[in-house]
Every structure is written in C-alpha cells, then in structure tokens.
Design a protein around this motif. Structure first.
Motif, PDB file in Angstrom:
ATOM      1  N   ILE A 434     -15.699  67.411  44.991  1.00 10.45           N
ATOM      2  CA  ILE A 434     -15.188  67.295  46.359  1.00 10.45           C
ATOM      3  C   ILE A 434     -13.875  68.067  46.519  1.00 10.45           C
ATOM      4  CG2 ILE A 434     -14.366  65.663  48.126  1.00 10.45           C
ATOM      5  CD1 ILE A 434     -16.414  63.677  46.795  1.00 10.45           C
ATOM      6  N   GLU A 435     -13.073  68.021  45.483  1.00  9.90           N
ATOM      7  CA  GLU A 435     -11.811  68.780  45.559  1.00  9.90           C
ATOM      8  C   GLU A 435     -12.108  70.279  45.709  1.00  9.90           C
ATOM      9  OE1 GLU A 435      -8.658  67.389  43.086  1.00  9.90           O
ATOM     10  OE2 GLU A 435      -7.848  69.414  42.877  1.00  9.90           O
ATOM     11  N   ASN A 436     -13.046  70.772  44.901  1.00 12.48           N
ATOM     12  CA  ASN A 436     -13.423  72.188  45.016  1.00 12.48           C
ATOM     13  C   ASN A 436     -14.065  72.487  46.368  1.00 12.48           C
ATOM     14  OD1 ASN A 436     -12.535  73.102  42.535  1.00 12.48           O
ATOM     15  ND2 ASN A 436     -14.377  72.400  41.503  1.00 12.48           N
ATOM     16  N   TYR A 437     -14.786  71.513  46.889  1.00 13.68           N
ATOM     17  CA  TYR A 437     -15.473  71.657  48.181  1.00 13.68           C
ATOM     18  C   TYR A 437     -14.418  71.900  49.276  1.00 13.68           C
ATOM     19  CZ  TYR A 437     -19.334  70.422  51.459  1.00 13.68           C
ATOM     20  OH  TYR A 437     -20.319  70.422  52.414  1.00 13.68           O
ATOM     21  N   VAL A 438     -13.400  71.008  49.295  1.00 17.54           N
ATOM     22  CA  VAL A 438     -12.360  71.118  50.329  1.00 17.54           C
ATOM     23  C   VAL A 438     -11.609  72.452  50.174  1.00 17.54           C
ATOM     24  CG1 VAL A 438     -10.228  70.076  51.199  1.00 17.54           C
ATOM     25  CG2 VAL A 438     -12.134  68.616  50.518  1.00 17.54           C
ATOM     26  N   LEU A 439     -11.349  72.801  48.933  1.00 14.30           N
ATOM     27  CA  LEU A 439     -10.682  74.075  48.665  1.00 14.30           C
ATOM     28  C   LEU A 439     -11.548  75.238  49.160  1.00 14.30           C
ATOM     29  CD1 LEU A 439      -8.222  75.298  47.250  1.00 14.30           C
ATOM     30  CD2 LEU A 439      -9.528  75.338  45.141  1.00 14.30           C
ATOM     31  N   GLY A 440     -12.859  75.119  48.925  1.00 11.54           N
ATOM     32  CA  GLY A 440     -13.798  76.167  49.356  1.00 11.54           C
ATOM     33  C   GLY A 440     -13.850  76.278  50.871  1.00 11.54           C
ATOM     34  N   VAL A 441     -13.820  75.138  51.553  1.00  8.72           N
ATOM     35  CA  VAL A 441     -13.811  75.161  53.027  1.00  8.72           C
ATOM     36  C   VAL A 441     -12.585  75.934  53.496  1.00  8.72           C
ATOM     37  CG1 VAL A 441     -13.500  73.704  55.074  1.00  8.72           C
ATOM     38  CG2 VAL A 441     -15.157  73.045  53.338  1.00  8.72           C
ATOM     39  N   LYS A 442     -11.457  75.668  52.841  1.00  3.41           N
ATOM     40  CA  LYS A 442     -10.204  76.336  53.231  1.00  3.41           C
ATOM     41  C   LYS A 442     -10.301  77.852  52.990  1.00  3.41           C
ATOM     42  CE  LYS A 442      -5.273  76.382  52.045  1.00  3.41           C
ATOM     43  NZ  LYS A 442      -4.677  76.326  53.376  1.00  3.41           N
ATOM     44  N   LYS A 443     -10.789  78.203  51.786  1.00  5.09           N
ATOM     45  CA  LYS A 443     -10.751  79.621  51.401  1.00  5.09           C
ATOM     46  C   LYS A 443     -11.876  80.442  52.030  1.00  5.09           C
ATOM     47  CE  LYS A 443     -10.373  79.982  46.828  1.00  5.09           C
ATOM     48  NZ  LYS A 443      -9.932  79.894  45.430  1.00  5.09           N
ATOM     49  N   TYR A 444     -13.119  79.937  51.953  1.00  6.85           N
ATOM     50  CA  TYR A 444     -14.256  80.776  52.318  1.00  6.85           C
ATOM     51  C   TYR A 444     -14.740  80.562  53.741  1.00  6.85           C
ATOM     52  CZ  TYR A 444     -13.993  80.835  47.289  1.00  6.85           C
ATOM     53  OH  TYR A 444     -13.506  80.915  46.008  1.00  6.85           O
TER      54      TYR A 444
END
Ligand code: FFI
Ligand code: NDP
Length: 498
Positions: A434-444
C-alpha cells in the motif's frame, strides 16, 4: 529455462484492450520475458486526436516500458497495431488485416471492455457481450489458434456471496438480449434495464456475467479459459512497484483522500478489501495462456485471481495505511489536510457529506468568486460523491471466491516459472504494497516530483494553521453569540474570567 516464456517464443498473439490498464502491463511482460515472440497484434481505435501509431508510441516510450526497451530494442517491430473498433461490425477491420489475423493468430487475450459502472446498458452489452461473441466467431476461423483467454471480473457474480470457479446462468439468455438491443429504442432499454439486471448493482457487472455466458455457449471447439480478477491495483513487483495510470477503483479514492477532498466514506472497515496487483493478474493470465494451449483442459476452466481467501486485508487496515503514508509522502496542492474515516452509519454519512464535503467546497467557491475566479469546487465535490456512491456497494460487503483452479495451476508450474510468473498472493506484504501504491499514485498518476515533498509538507502545515485559525474564529463567534443570548453562558464566562 522458463517453460511459459519459451512457449510464447515465435508466437503471434492478438490482444484486445491493449491500450488499457491491464493491456499495457500484459504487453510489457510478454515483450520482456519472451522477446523472441513473433508479433503482438493489438486492436486499437484512434482516440482523442491521436493516430494508432501515436498511441502505440506513447505506450512504448512510457516509463512502464523502460526495461522492455533494454531487453527488446526492436519492440516497435514486435507490436503491430490494427485499426479496429469493437463497437462496429467485424470490428471495422480492413480485409487484409482480417486475413492476416485469421491466418496467423496463435493466442488471443481478450481484455477490452467498458469498465464504467453506469454505462448505458446498450453500450455495455455491445462491448462486453456482442463484441465478445464476434471475437469468438473470429477465433473459430483461426486454424492456428491454440488458446483464447477471456478476462472477466470476480464481480460478475457479485449478487452471490460464495462464488465458485464456474459460470452461473443469468435469467435471460445473452443471445436474446443481443437481438433485442437491435429493435428496442433507448426508452425501452432504460425501462427494462433494472428488471433485467435484478440484483446486479450496475450494468458493468451484469454485462460481464452475460459475457461469460456467451463464452460458454459459443466456445465450440475452441480452447478457452476465463480469468476473474477482483479489484485490480497498482503493480506489486514488476516492472517496478506502484505503477498505476488511471483513476478507476481505489486510485481515484486515494487521490481524493490525499488531496484532502475525501473526508469520510460509507464502508465496513472489517469487510475484506479484495485488491489484487495488476502484475499478479498478468502473471496468472500468461500462465493460463500457456496451460490452456499446452494441456488443453477438456472443459473451459475459470481462474479466480483474488486475494481475500489466501491473504486477506480489510478496508480498515488499508485505509489506515493509506493515511499514514500521506504523512510521509504528501500529495501536492492539497485542498485540506488528509484525514478521512470509514463510517457505517447512514446519518453520520449524511452529516459528514454536508459538513466535511459540501460546506468546505461551498466556502472555497465563495472565496474563488469573491477573488474573481470561476467557482469549481462544488462541481468537483458532487462528482466525487457520485463516484463514491457507485463504489459503496463493493466496500460494504465481503465475498468468498474459491481458488482451486488457480492453486492447481500454481502447483503445475516449474520453480522457475513460479518465480518469473509469480501469482502467489500469499507472499504479498500489504503494508509495503500500500505504501508503494500511494507513492505510485503520486509519481506515475499525478506525475508529481519527489523533490516537491518538503514544499507539500509546508503547504499542509499552512492548511493546518488555517484550520486552527478558522476553528478559533468560529468558536469565538459562536461563544460571543451565546453569551449575548444566554444568562447561563454569561455566568460561566464571568466565572472563568474571575
Ligand atoms: C480510514 C479512511 C481512509 C480513506 C482513504 C482511502 C482509501 C482507499 C480505499 C477506498 C475505497 C476504494 C473502493 C474501491 C472499490 C472498487 C470496486 C471495483 C469493483 C469492480 C472491479 C472491476 O471489475 S472493473 C474496474 C472498476 N471500474 C471502475 O472503477 C470504474 C468506475 N468509474 C466509473 O464508473 C465512472 O468513472 C463514474 C464513477 C460513474 C463517474 O463517471 P463520470 O462521468 O462522473 O466521471 P468520469 O469517470 O468520466 O471522469 C470525469 C472527469 O473526472 C476526473 N476524475 C474522476 N475521478 C476523479 C478523482 N477521484 N479525482 C480527480 N479527478 C477525477 C476524470 O479524470 C475525468 O476528467 P476529464 O473530464 O478531464 O477527462
Ligand atoms: N481494472 C480493474 O479493476 C478490473 C478489470 N477487469 C477486467 O479487465 C479488463 C481490462 O480492464 P482495464 O484494463 O482496467 O480497463 P481499461 O478501461 O483500462 O481498458 C479498456 C480497454 O478496452 C478498450 N476498448 C474499449 N472500447 C473499445 C472499442 N470500442 N474498440 C476497441 N477497444 C476498446 C480500450 O481502448 P481505448 O484506450 O481506445 O479506450 C482499452 O484499451 C476488462 O475486461 C475488465 O472487465 C476485471 C476486474 C477488475
């Protein structure tokens, strides 16, 4: 040596829905693990002023394809875009292209669909049912076809609580519905839709169920398998964690919560959040393509690609982890400081919608209007609330999906294939994902730079101060009015002062 990767070598593969979320990850993985495949035919329509070639180049030159460009530098030559519209007769494919497809295709992955929950029934039937029927007809004329893989959804039978890996019948035959759509006008379709849909919550899930029936009825001698993913989320591992590129499902909610628009949502915190990473779905899909072609099961096998029964996580845990990630990695341009909660009580939901959603949007619109700008927040908020109302059905219930076929397939893979085409969701660590998911939403998805995090944190501190200031002023005014009108309040005030 990976048996699955070797299997796709030298093959001609036809993909529908290749420009979509799942389609892109499917092409990426195929090109990366089987760079010696012959060709991938993708059925694409020109869209938003972009030609086919521009659409394909956009995909190949994207961040998602970074590794593919290294492993398979001639990836441009491997992907052959064919102009097609699945809403048209014969998909509006030219004669020459059709000839090539019919004579060369070895494997079909049918991903195209309308995933909008509220699509008009006529359009949803056209794409999710009629187009599937047409594609099956095309497939029946392909002498070299080894497997036809149909992507459905785990929610095609969401009117049931326990769902097995079988096709459940709908009350009205899909063929009858397809025929009726030709002579029913829109008014009749609108009137009859709720009766047809019965206890299905929307046209999407209903037409996906009809699509499965069509696959079953029209399969003939074809070698077919159906995959049913649940709620497909960002990549878990490959080609890198957190990749996501649309606002569907949880993505839009993460954006809305991270920007501070979403403050409360009607959900059961203990209901299972059956999320499944998109790379897991694609690994299973490729393994199923191999298994179906090589082992040729006697009947159509259905594979549930779900997480709930193997590695459950609930909405409460997921929501907390999303919020705690915002602390570390805030989104830019937040409207309010992220703070959302789940509530099951209807009165609380109405109250929160009025006080936490609509009122701040109206206040902000008044501010925009006073400063000579166009008010837009109320409109955005109404759209968000409408979206939430469509998703609510899925976050207030739990389903049980059996996964015998998926587990059987896992045991059929060599250790090498289990590693390269990993779809064992038991290995997934939800908090990390989930942490990577939120980070991915931000970045990609939002395309925000990580260098902007200090500024975003500063902005949130400012919003916090505005919030304190607003509350203090509000409290003082309320208290002043109370003192003016109530003797008890005056007495309390003098007592405190004294
Ligand atoms: C502790 C608390 C913590 C809280 C923290 C949060 C925690 C996270 C967990 C929260 C729980 C998650 C629950 C997931 C459940 C999923 C279940 C799926 C099950 C089935 C899965 C499947 O088997 S299949 C895939 C699912 N299928 C969809 O998921 C399509 C849905 N969807 C639509 O059915 C249409 O979307 C619908 C809605 C009609 C509107 O339709 P509509 O016409 O009003 O709006 P449009 O979608 O056309 O969007 C118009 C414009 O709004 C822009 N926009 C849209 N959303 C935006 C947004 N959030 N923020 C900014 N902008 C947004 C968009 O980008 C467009 O922008 P532009 O106009 O510039 O292009
Ligand atoms: N995302 C999810 O959470 C889940 C998805 N699924 C299933 O997975 C599959 C893929 O979904 P997903 O990738 O998320 O969906 P997307 O909406 O991202 O992609 C849909 C694809 O279908 C194509 N398409 C739509 N209409 C036409 C048409 N008339 N002619 C040609 N192509 C068309 C789109 O092309 P274009 O780019 O031109 O619009 C796009 O490539 C679907 O079958 C869906 O039901 C199942 C469970 C969950």
């Amino acid at each position: 040596m990976s048996m699955i990767a070797a299997f796709y070598g030298g093959k001609s593969i036809l993909i529908t829905g290749a420009t979509g979320f799942l389609g892109k990850v499917l092409i990426e993985k195929l090109c990366r693990t089987s760079p010696d495949l012959k060709v991938i035919y993708i059925l694409v329509r020109p869209k938003a002023g972009h030609t086919l070639q521009q659409r394909v180049s956009q995909i190949i030159n994207s961040k998602l394809f970074e590794k593919v460009r290294e492993v398979c530098p001639n990836v441009h030559e491997k992907i052959r875009a064919i102009s097609a519209d699945l809403n048209q007769n014969d998909f509006a494919i030219s004669k020459e292209d059709m000839q090539e497809l019919l004579s060369c295709t070895n494997i079909i992955f049918h991903c195209a669909a309308t995933v909008r929950f509220d699509d008009h029934l006529r359009h949803a039937v056209q794409l999710n049912v009629t187009a599937t029927q047409q594609l099956l007809f095309m497939a029946s004329q392909m002498p070299k076809l080894e497997a036809f893989i149909h992507i459905s959804t785990a929610f095609s039978n969401c009117n049931l609580k326990h769902i097995d890996e079988v096709i459940y019948p709908c009350s009205v035959e899909p063929k009858k519905i397809i025929d009726s759509m030709e002579w029913w006008d829109d008014a009749i379709v609108d009137e009859i839709a709720p009766k047809l849909m019965g206890d299905w919550p929307n046209t999407y899930t209903y037409t996906k169920a009809l699509g499965e029936m069509v696959v079953q009825q029209e399969s003939g001698n074809l070698n077919i398998a159906i995959i049913r993913p649940s709620i497909v989320g960002a990549t878990w591992q490959e080609p890198f964690p957190g990749w996501v590129d649309n606002l569907n499902g949880p993505n839009g909610m993460i954006v809305a919560a991270g920007r501070g628009f979403l403050r409360a949502i009607r959900a059961s915190p203990l209901a299972v959040a059956d999320l499944i990473p998109v790379d897991t779905v694609i690994n299973l899909t490729l393994a199923v393509g191999w298994y179906t072609a090589v082992h040729r099961p006697k009947s159509t096998l259905i594979y549930h690609c779900t997480s709930g029964n193997l590695n459950p996580c609930n909405w409460g845990k997921m929501g907390c982890q999303v919020l705690s990630t915002f602390e570390k990695i805030p989104f830019e341009k937040a409207f309010r400081r992220p703070h959302a909660d789940f509530t099951a009580n209807t009165i609380t939901v109405h109250y929160r919608n009025a006080v936490s959603h609509r009122a701040p949007a109206m206040i902000y619109d008044i501010y925009l209007w006073l400063t000579g700008r166009k008010p837009r927040m109320t409109k955005l908020m109404n759209r968000l609330l409408r979206t939430i109302s469509m998703l609510e059905y899925f976050i207030n219930r739990s389903w049980e999906w059996s996964t015998y076929n998926t587990e059987m397939l896992m045991s059929e893979l060599s250790p090498e294939d289990q590693r390269i085409f990993n779809f064992d969701v038991r290995q997934l660590n939800w908090l990390e994902y989930i942490e990577n998911y939120v980070l991915g939403v931000k970045k990609y998805l939002l395309k925000e730079d990580m260098a902007g995090i200090p500024e975003a944190k500063q902005h949130l501190r400012r919003l916090q101060n505005i919030y304190y200031l607003f509350n203090t002023v509000f409290f003082l005014i309320a208290w002043r009015l109370l003192i003016a009108r109530s003797q008890i309040a005056r007495n309390v005030w003098f007592f405190i002062m004294w």
